[in-house]
Design a protein around this motif. Structure first.
Motif, short mmCIF file in Angstrom:
data_model
loop_
_atom_site.label_atom_id
_atom_site.label_comp_id
_atom_site.label_asym_id
_atom_site.label_seq_id
_atom_site.Cartn_x
_atom_site.Cartn_y
_atom_site.Cartn_z
N SER A 2 29.33 92.34 46.56
CA SER A 2 30.35 93.36 46.74
C SER A 2 31.40 93.25 45.65
CB SER A 2 30.99 93.24 48.12
OG SER A 2 31.66 92.01 48.23
N LYS A 3 32.04 94.37 45.37
CA LYS A 3 33.09 94.40 44.35
C LYS A 3 34.40 93.93 44.96
CE LYS A 3 31.12 97.74 41.34
NZ LYS A 3 31.43 98.23 40.07
N PRO A 4 35.31 93.41 44.12
CA PRO A 4 36.61 92.95 44.64
C PRO A 4 37.40 94.11 45.25
CG PRO A 4 36.32 92.32 42.32
CD PRO A 4 35.19 93.22 42.69
N GLN A 5 38.05 93.81 46.38
CA GLN A 5 38.89 94.81 47.02
C GLN A 5 39.99 94.10 47.79
OE1 GLN A 5 36.32 97.03 49.65
NE2 GLN A 5 36.26 95.44 51.18
N PHE A 6 41.03 94.87 48.12
CA PHE A 6 42.14 94.38 48.92
C PHE A 6 42.15 95.20 50.21
CE2 PHE A 6 46.42 94.95 50.53
CZ PHE A 6 46.84 93.64 50.66
N SER A 89 41.70 102.60 40.04
CA SER A 89 41.32 102.10 41.36
C SER A 89 41.60 103.18 42.40
CB SER A 89 42.08 100.80 41.67
OG SER A 89 43.47 101.01 41.64
N ASP A 109 40.59 99.49 46.31
CA ASP A 109 39.38 98.99 45.68
C ASP A 109 39.18 99.60 44.30
OD1 ASP A 109 38.50 101.59 46.27
OD2 ASP A 109 36.92 100.96 47.64
N GLU A 113 35.73 92.37 38.36
CA GLU A 113 35.68 90.91 38.51
C GLU A 113 36.53 90.28 37.41
OE1 GLU A 113 34.32 88.79 40.65
OE2 GLU A 113 33.25 90.26 41.87
N LEU A 118 43.90 93.06 40.71
CA LEU A 118 43.70 92.69 42.11
C LEU A 118 44.74 91.66 42.54
CD1 LEU A 118 42.22 92.77 44.80
CD2 LEU A 118 40.58 91.13 43.86
N SER A 122 47.46 92.32 45.46
CA SER A 122 47.33 91.42 46.61
C SER A 122 48.65 90.77 46.98
CB SER A 122 46.28 90.35 46.32
OG SER A 122 44.99 90.93 46.22
#
Length: 156
Positions: A2-6, A89, A109, A113, A118, A122
């Protein structure tokens, strides 16, 4: 993979309508978003801008607007050089009644990477959303300093 997400979920003692207004009204956002104003007509395809001290810090386009249930916009950072190269994003607010409360889910999202953005969001989103919750429930802010928005990357 999965791709990075908050993702951030909060339960707020308010109504979906009041929460929607708080997310889309510059008068509200200036209070809890450390002086930042949102600008849009909130129609799908319309531009979105976030201004801080009169400067556009982030901009995008409204992707979805279903008051008072769901709001989404693209989000491209403009202020800090080290974040400008990051891709566009997406931010999604989902507002759901939950008994006498409202469940707010924020999904941000579209990060790469190893990118710095992010880390920045965050740290920023929890400060912003904590202020929002406090303002709606008590009419007061928590006193979180604006520098909380810049934690997670080296803003110059």
């Amino acid at each position: 993979m999965s791709k990075p997400q908050f993702v951030y979920v909060s339960y707020i003692e308010t109504t979906p309508e009041k929460l929607w207004e708080a997310l889309t009204s510059s008068e509200f956002t200036r209070q809890y978003w450390f002086g930042a104003e949102v600008r849009s007509d909130w129609k799908v395809g319309s531009p979105f801008a976030l201004l801080l001290d009169g400067e556009v810090t982030d901009a995008g386009e409204i992707l979805e607007a279903d008051p008072p249930r769901r709001l989404s916009y693209s989000f491209k950072h403009h202020k800090f050089e080290e974040l400008r190269g990051e891709p566009i994003s997406r931010v999604v607010f989902t507002i759901e009644p939950f008994g006498s409360l409202v469940r707010l889910t924020v999904l941000h999202d579209g990060f790469v990477e190893g990118g710095k953005y992010l880390g920045a969001v965050s740290n920023g989103w929890p400060a912003i959303l904590s202020q929002l919750k406090s303002l709606l429930e008590t009419g007061k802010l928590l006193g979180i300093p604006r520098t909380a928005l810049n934690k997670g990357f080296d803003a110059k």
